[in-house]
Design a protein around this motif. Sequence first.
Motif, PDB file in Angstrom:
ATOM      1  N   CYS A  90      39.687  35.429  43.518  1.00 29.77           N
ATOM      2  CA  CYS A  90      38.236  35.399  43.279  1.00 29.77           C
ATOM      3  C   CYS A  90      37.565  36.702  43.685  1.00 29.77           C
ATOM      4  O   CYS A  90      36.477  37.020  43.213  1.00 29.77           O
ATOM      5  CB  CYS A  90      37.607  34.229  44.035  1.00 29.77           C
ATOM      6  N   GLY A  91      38.209  37.431  44.615  1.00 26.86           N
ATOM      7  CA  GLY A  91      37.641  38.710  45.052  1.00 26.86           C
ATOM      8  C   GLY A  91      36.556  38.590  46.109  1.00 26.86           C
ATOM      9  O   GLY A  91      36.089  39.599  46.628  1.00 26.86           O
ATOM     10  N   LYS A  92      36.174  37.345  46.459  1.00 24.46           N
ATOM     11  CA  LYS A  92      35.023  37.195  47.350  1.00 24.46           C
ATOM     12  C   LYS A  92      35.305  36.369  48.594  1.00 24.46           C
ATOM     13  O   LYS A  92      34.513  36.389  49.537  1.00 24.46           O
ATOM     14  CB  LYS A  92      33.896  36.476  46.586  1.00 24.46           C
ATOM     15  N   CYS A  93      36.377  35.607  48.612  1.00 23.56           N
ATOM     16  CA  CYS A  93      36.602  34.682  49.730  1.00 23.56           C
ATOM     17  C   CYS A  93      37.096  35.458  50.969  1.00 23.56           C
ATOM     18  O   CYS A  93      37.382  36.658  50.907  1.00 23.56           O
ATOM     19  CB  CYS A  93      37.592  33.595  49.339  1.00 23.56           C
ATOM     20  N   CYS A  96      40.505  37.222  50.140  1.00 21.00           N
ATOM     21  CA  CYS A  96      40.373  38.329  49.178  1.00 21.00           C
ATOM     22  C   CYS A  96      39.693  39.529  49.830  1.00 21.00           C
ATOM     23  O   CYS A  96      40.071  40.675  49.582  1.00 21.00           O
ATOM     24  CB  CYS A  96      39.582  37.885  47.948  1.00 21.00           C
ATOM     25  N   CYS A 104      44.241  33.900  47.909  1.00 22.62           N
ATOM     26  CA  CYS A 104      42.852  33.535  47.612  1.00 22.62           C
ATOM     27  C   CYS A 104      42.610  32.054  47.902  1.00 22.62           C
ATOM     28  O   CYS A 104      43.415  31.195  47.575  1.00 22.62           O
ATOM     29  CB  CYS A 104      42.541  33.842  46.145  1.00 22.62           C
ATOM     30  N   GLU A 106      39.988  30.362  46.811  1.00 22.74           N
ATOM     31  CA  GLU A 106      39.189  29.717  45.766  1.00 22.74           C
ATOM     32  C   GLU A 106      40.006  29.357  44.525  1.00 22.74           C
ATOM     33  O   GLU A 106      39.760  28.346  43.892  1.00 22.74           O
ATOM     34  CB  GLU A 106      38.058  30.660  45.328  1.00 22.74           C
TER      35      GLU A 106
HETATM   36 ZN   LIG Z   1      39.541  34.736  46.898  1.00 21.08          ZN
END
Ligand SMILES: [Zn+2]
Length: 383
Positions: A90-93, A96, A104, A106
């Motif tokens: 997700c790039g945001k959790c 990540c 990840c 998410e």
């Molecule tokens: Zn993530």
Amino acid sequence: MLAMNYRGPQRVRIDEKPEPKILHPQDAIVRVTRSCICGSDLHLYNGNVPDTRVGMTFGHEFIGEVTEIGSEVQKLKVGDMVIVPFNIACGKCHFCKQGLFGNCHESNSQATAVGGIFGYSHTAGGYDGGQAEYVRVPYADVGPTVIPPGMDPDDAVLLTDVVPTGYQAAEMGGIQKGDTVVIFGAGPIGIMAARCSWLFGAGRVIVIDKLEYRLEFVRNYANCEAYNYEEMDDPVVFVKKTTDWMGADVCIDAVGAEASGNLMQTITGRKLLLQAGSATAVHWAVNSLKKGGILSIVGVYGPTDNLVPIGNVVNKGITIRANQASVKRLLPKLIDHVQNGVINPKPLITHRVPLEDVADAYHIFSEKLDNCIKPVLIPPSAR
Ligand SMILES: [Zn+2]
Ligand SMILES: NC(=O)c1ccc[n+]([C@@H]2O[C@H](COP(=O)([O-])OP(=O)(O)OC[C@H]3O[C@@H](n4cnc5c(N)ncnc54)[C@H](O)[C@@H]3O)[C@@H](O)[C@H]2O)c1
Ligand SMILES: [Zn+2]
């Protein structure tokens, strides 16, 4: 569209499936131009990964052309040719953000160990993979990376997994200048790990396998020593003897659950499935290490208990570092290495197979026929 279809252990076929659709505003649809079969797919193929469902399409190593994007996708446009990392992230959790794109929280929210992986069972999120004409790629602004102009597609497809995993195997080994690195497994991952070990300053690189053609390949490709464990009384004694009875500084397990070489492990791990695959390479690696040595495991095992010599790990003070490769973190550096000729992945591809013949490709790769190292599947639109 044409897609590989899993029918049960050792049974796969090509089928017609509906084309994937955008399900989320951050999705993209990618028309596959190359997809590989990986040693990791063999764990699925052999029925060693829990919750591998009939009807699933495998394939976590693929590149292709973006044909459709969701309304929130900003970094990609239709027509881009992309390398798609095998991890879905997700790039945001929390994970990540630390660069742990293989973990990840998410993309596979039902699990606490592994993140989402394309075509890798419902244990890894249940996403269909790229051994097909089209794939749905979630979080399209995070993973996919535009293929630099002029890069050979065969090099690009190996950047989705083989190159980053081999590199990370060496990196996790914490190799110090002059170290002796012993790598179990001369498949694509072991071969790449051997090549990359030199980049970290190894003084000696030894690869152990039983397939002569792969030993021969890695000797030439990675300029290392390579030995056949079937010609040894005991691989552990062999490693000790060749290191003045000290053991290796770093061992890399690039074999995983399909290991052979120990009858008890083979029966309990591969035939009876009493443990999640045979842990023969882990045994050999732990026992071949020098005291204080580092074990880097990239070989994949099922999530349940394995009969590993954990007592030796503790008593020898071994550090184990293991993970699914964090492809996204490594890609910028590795793209440079490929472009500058530091790493030349393409020679690993030995078989180019039409997607329609996916069942044959699995058979050849799984049985290690015809001197196969890495098969790539090519859909009709890319031929
Ligand atoms: Zn993530
Ligand atoms: N962690 C990750 O991110 C990641 C990514 C890709 C692959 N993998 C894993 O890496 C492993 C290797 O992948 P691959 O594509 O090279 O597979 P592969 O099947 O092509 O190669 C495995 C090799 O191990 C050899 N082998 C079997 N038993 C052995 C033993 N006891 N000692 C030494 N060698 C032995 C086999 O002869 C074979 O050549 C697999 O477990 C795969 O799932 C992990
Ligand atoms: Zn793979």
